[in-house]
Design an enzyme around this catalytic site. Structure first.
Site, PDB file in Angstrom:
ATOM      1  N   LYS A 123      11.512  13.077   9.301  1.00 56.37           N
ATOM      2  CA  LYS A 123      11.821  11.642   9.278  1.00 56.37           C
ATOM      3  C   LYS A 123      13.326  11.374   9.321  1.00 56.37           C
ATOM      4  O   LYS A 123      13.770  10.374   9.886  1.00 56.37           O
ATOM      5  CB  LYS A 123      11.186  10.983   8.054  1.00 56.37           C
ATOM      6  CG  LYS A 123       9.651  10.922   8.121  1.00 56.37           C
ATOM      7  CD  LYS A 123       9.082  10.204   6.911  1.00 56.37           C
ATOM      8  CE  LYS A 123       7.632  10.530   6.657  1.00 56.37           C
ATOM      9  NZ  LYS A 123       6.664   9.812   7.469  1.00 56.37           N
ATOM     10  N   GLU A 207      15.053   4.734   1.197  1.00 55.44           N
ATOM     11  CA  GLU A 207      15.069   3.584   2.102  1.00 55.44           C
ATOM     12  C   GLU A 207      14.587   2.346   1.370  1.00 55.44           C
ATOM     13  O   GLU A 207      13.957   2.420   0.314  1.00 55.44           O
ATOM     14  CB  GLU A 207      14.290   3.853   3.401  1.00 55.44           C
ATOM     15  CG  GLU A 207      12.803   3.909   3.271  1.00 55.44           C
ATOM     16  CD  GLU A 207      12.091   4.116   4.625  1.00 55.44           C
ATOM     17  OE1 GLU A 207      12.647   4.717   5.556  1.00 55.44           O
ATOM     18  OE2 GLU A 207      10.931   3.679   4.720  1.00 55.44           O
ATOM     19  N   HIS A 242      -1.837   4.518   1.307  1.00 59.01           N
ATOM     20  CA  HIS A 242      -0.975   4.557   2.499  1.00 59.01           C
ATOM     21  C   HIS A 242      -1.694   5.144   3.714  1.00 59.01           C
ATOM     22  O   HIS A 242      -1.061   5.606   4.657  1.00 59.01           O
ATOM     23  CB  HIS A 242       0.325   5.340   2.260  1.00 59.01           C
ATOM     24  CG  HIS A 242       1.185   4.770   1.180  1.00 59.01           C
ATOM     25  ND1 HIS A 242       1.699   3.499   1.235  1.00 59.01           N
ATOM     26  CD2 HIS A 242       1.608   5.280   0.008  1.00 59.01           C
ATOM     27  CE1 HIS A 242       2.404   3.277   0.149  1.00 59.01           C
ATOM     28  NE2 HIS A 242       2.362   4.331  -0.620  1.00 59.01           N
ATOM     29  N   ARG A 299       1.288  12.553  19.075  1.00 57.51           N
ATOM     30  CA  ARG A 299      -0.084  13.010  19.365  1.00 57.51           C
ATOM     31  C   ARG A 299      -0.952  11.799  19.659  1.00 57.51           C
ATOM     32  O   ARG A 299      -0.502  10.664  19.514  1.00 57.51           O
ATOM     33  CB  ARG A 299      -0.647  13.731  18.141  1.00 57.51           C
ATOM     34  CG  ARG A 299      -0.553  12.842  16.905  1.00 57.51           C
ATOM     35  CD  ARG A 299      -1.260  13.399  15.715  1.00 57.51           C
ATOM     36  NE  ARG A 299      -0.772  12.843  14.478  1.00 57.51           N
ATOM     37  CZ  ARG A 299      -1.149  11.676  13.946  1.00 57.51           C
ATOM     38  NH1 ARG A 299      -2.027  10.917  14.560  1.00 57.51           N
ATOM     39  NH2 ARG A 299      -0.643  11.264  12.807  1.00 57.51           N
TER      40      ARG A 299
HETATM   41  P1  ADP Z   1       3.335   8.915   6.729  1.00 57.29           P
HETATM   42  O1  ADP Z   1       4.140   9.788   7.630  1.00 57.29           O
HETATM   43  O2  ADP Z   1       2.980   9.580   5.448  1.00 57.29           O
HETATM   44  O3  ADP Z   1       2.182   8.238   7.414  1.00 57.29           O
HETATM   45  P2  ADP Z   1       4.906   6.462   7.025  1.00 57.29           P
HETATM   46  O4  ADP Z   1       6.377   6.462   6.965  1.00 57.29           O
HETATM   47  O5  ADP Z   1       4.284   6.325   8.380  1.00 57.29           O
HETATM   48  O6  ADP Z   1       4.344   7.752   6.277  1.00 57.29           O
HETATM   49  O7  ADP Z   1       4.339   5.296   6.098  1.00 57.29           O
HETATM   50  C1  ADP Z   1       2.968   5.140   5.811  1.00 57.29           C
HETATM   51  C2  ADP Z   1       2.737   3.787   5.156  1.00 57.29           C
HETATM   52  O8  ADP Z   1       3.526   3.658   3.963  1.00 57.29           O
HETATM   53  C3  ADP Z   1       3.165   2.589   6.012  1.00 57.29           C
HETATM   54  O9  ADP Z   1       2.162   2.192   6.906  1.00 57.29           O
HETATM   55  C4  ADP Z   1       3.425   1.542   4.934  1.00 57.29           C
HETATM   56  O10 ADP Z   1       2.214   1.015   4.463  1.00 57.29           O
HETATM   57  C5  ADP Z   1       4.038   2.353   3.816  1.00 57.29           C
HETATM   58  N1  ADP Z   1       5.529   2.376   3.923  1.00 57.29           N
HETATM   59  C6  ADP Z   1       6.292   3.329   4.498  1.00 57.29           C
HETATM   60  N2  ADP Z   1       7.606   3.023   4.438  1.00 57.29           N
HETATM   61  C7  ADP Z   1       7.683   1.831   3.820  1.00 57.29           C
HETATM   62  C8  ADP Z   1       8.768   0.960   3.430  1.00 57.29           C
HETATM   63  N3  ADP Z   1      10.047   1.275   3.671  1.00 57.29           N
HETATM   64  N4  ADP Z   1       8.461  -0.189   2.796  1.00 57.29           N
HETATM   65  C9  ADP Z   1       7.179  -0.529   2.511  1.00 57.29           C
HETATM   66  N5  ADP Z   1       6.122   0.240   2.832  1.00 57.29           N
HETATM   67  C10 ADP Z   1       6.360   1.408   3.471  1.00 57.29           C
END
Ligand code: ADP
Length: 509
Positions: A123, A207, A242, A299
């Site tokens: 990330k 973040e 999540h 993917r």
């Molecule tokens: P992963 O790689 O584990 O799927 P992501 O970064 O895609 O993680 O985030 C998954 C979920 O977590 C998002 O869809 C959202 O619901 C929540 N999320 C991630 N980052 C944030 C953020 N900065 N603020 C609020 N919710 C977040």
């Protein structure tokens, strides 16, 4: 190795299981391509094995001894004379070393390059890449943080709450919200410990935590030579832990202008890394309409069918053609969103027990059909759901001309569908689509936490208890009809209890 000259692909090994393996086999068959399944000991009779032209055993049930062992999969492909491997999602799909090994063995990897996976799989490196490509990222750090004092300093600058995130995280794991400075030191320690144990990498960054956001993602296709197109967005804000449970296309929250902006950012993302094949750029949409890059999934995704239904495309065929070296089979200017599609992930899990996975043998499986209904399933009646893998059994995808029509159709299909033998989340879906914030499209990623109360969840009862309730409903109904109705009291309804219960319940809801 980027594919520049046409590659022959007439036999493909699918390095996966469950519904995605079945979906891939179906798509490949439609293209006249022979299919090879791989399976672990507990999957000997799994649906993907029964569907494929050939099947090769690859070891014991634990994925680390079978579906995650690249050498066994590559050896199986070579032995069967397959020219290519499709990894599906999960397992080895985003493993750069596997991708390289496949290509080193002279096979085609139907997916992106290991290089793209490396940039986007981390990330922090993805954030850095996006910043230089002019794609907005969530305010925060681009370097790993180990010192709580430094983390507090960053949080003070961007403002609480903040999110501590594992750079190598995935599947909704490795994240922690920090609401105040005094929580920082312990939260950082715990997140690092968890990330180290789960991902073998304890790099954590800070973040901004966006409160009440929406998860919007854009499907892209790249030719591997710097050109990419988008296939519009999906909204995936209904999540537990999540992780997504319901997805829809289009998103009810985008204006045409915002859609154009977000899709253009996704294309910039794909082109910045000369992306090859199908990928998804995920964004978080804040309540004020600003959006930020979250990550790119390199993917095919679970929720790809809603895009296929609305845009009228076949993403698997598109992936194969890119892998053959023929470029992208669709032109941006020809693509439109038509109608609305919703996807319901059918999990063997108990919503009433905090969505804990359940196991068992599928006794009855009758997912309703009808116009605009697609079922991508990995199971069948009599199949024992193994405990070793993801508890997703199938995906129900429902299309309608408008969102309201798609919702009405979804309600009808969900009510008609029957699944017995494992505790599952079909009743959760019925509940979800009738919540006011889902109906009006204003729901956010907090939807489940804000509205769902497991303690009052009646359909979460064990299957036996539910069966007893259904039978009671039938007997009540038969009794009611016996008192002046048209039922024949000489014929006890128990043989037909299942059908009658369904009728009685449908009438009452
Ligand atoms: P992963 O790689 O584990 O799927 P992501 O970064 O895609 O993680 O985030 C998954 C979920 O977590 C998002 O869809 C959202 O619901 C929540 N999320 C991630 N980052 C944030 C953020 N900065 N603020 C609020 N919710 C977040």
């Amino acid at each position: 190795m980027s594919t520049t000259s046409p590659r022959e692909i007439n036999k493909v090994l699918i390095a996966n299981r469950g519904e995605i393996a079945v979906r891939l086999i179906r798509g490949l068959k439609e293209m006249g391509i022979a299919t090879v399944a791989v399976y672990s000991d507990v999957d000997r009779e799994a649906l993907h094995v029964l569907c494929a032209d050939e099947a090769v055993p690859i070891g014991p049930a634990p994925a680390v001894e079978s579906y995650l062992v690249g050498e066994k999969i590559i050896a199986a492909a070579l032995r069967c004379g397959a020219q290519a491997i499709h990894p599906g999602y999960g397992f080895l799909s985003e493993n750069g070393a596997f991708c390289d090994a496949v290509e080193a063995a002279g096979l085609v990897f139907i997916g992106p390059t290991a290089e793209s996976m490396a940039v986007m799989g981390d990330k922090l490196s993805a954030r850095r890449k996006m910043r230089t490509s002019g794609v907005p990222v969530v305010p925060g750090t681009d370097e790993a943080v180990t010192d709580p004092g430094k983390a507090q300093e960053i949080a003070d600058q961007i403002g609480y709450p903040v999110l501590l995130k594992a750079s190598a995280g995935g599947g909704g794991k490795g994240m922690r919200i920090v609401n105040a400075p005094q929580e920082m030191a312990s939260a950082l320690r715990e997140t690092r410990g968890e990330a180290g144990a789960a991902f073998g990498n304890d790099a954590i960054f800070v973040e901004k935590y966006i409160t009440a956001p929406k998860h919007i993602e854009v499907q892209v296709l790249g030719d591997g030579r710097g050109h990419a197109i988008h296939l519009f967005e999906r909204e995936c804000s209904v999540q537990r832990r999540h992780q997504k449970v319901i997805e829809e296309c289009p998103s009810p929250s985008l204006t045409p202008a915002l859609r154009e902006e977000i899709c253009a950012a996704a294309v910039r993302t794909a082109e910045a890394i000369s992306y090859r094949g199908a990928g998804t750029v995920e964004f978080i949409l804040a309540p004020d309409g600003s959006f930020f890059f979250l990550e790119m999934n390199t993917r095919l995704q679970v929720e790809h069918p809603v895009t296929e239904m609305v845009v009228g495309v076949d993403l698997v065929r598109a992936m194969v053609e890119v892998a053959r070296g023929g470029g992208i089979i669709y032109r941006q200017e020809d693509l439109r969103q038509r109608g609305w599609a919703l996807e319901f992930r059918i999990y063997a899990e108990d919503p009433g027990r905090n969505f804990a996975p359940s196991i068992g043998k599928i006794a009855t499986l009758n997912i309703a059909g009808g116009p605009g209904v697609r079922l991508d399933s990995g199971v069948y009646e009599g199949f024992a759901v193994p405990i070793h893998y993801d508890p997703m059994l199938a995906k129900l995808i429902v299309w309608g001309e408008t969102r309201d029509l798609a919702l009405a159709r979804s309600r009808r299909v969900l009510r008609e569908s029957v699944l017995h033998g494992v505790t599952h989340n079909l009743p959760f879906h019925l509940w979800a689509i009738d919540q006011p914030s889902f109906r009006d499209g204003s729901y956010t990623t907090h939807f489940v936490a804000d509205h769902f109360d497991p303690s009052t969840w009646l359909p979460g009862l064990a299957d036996d208890a539910r069966t007893a309730l259904l039978q009671a409903a039938v007997l009540c109904e038969a009794g009611r009809r016996g008192n002046g109705g048209d039922a024949n009291p000489a014929q006890p309804p128990v043989g037909n209890w299942h059908r009658n219960a369904l009728r009685a319940m449908t009438r009452n809801t």
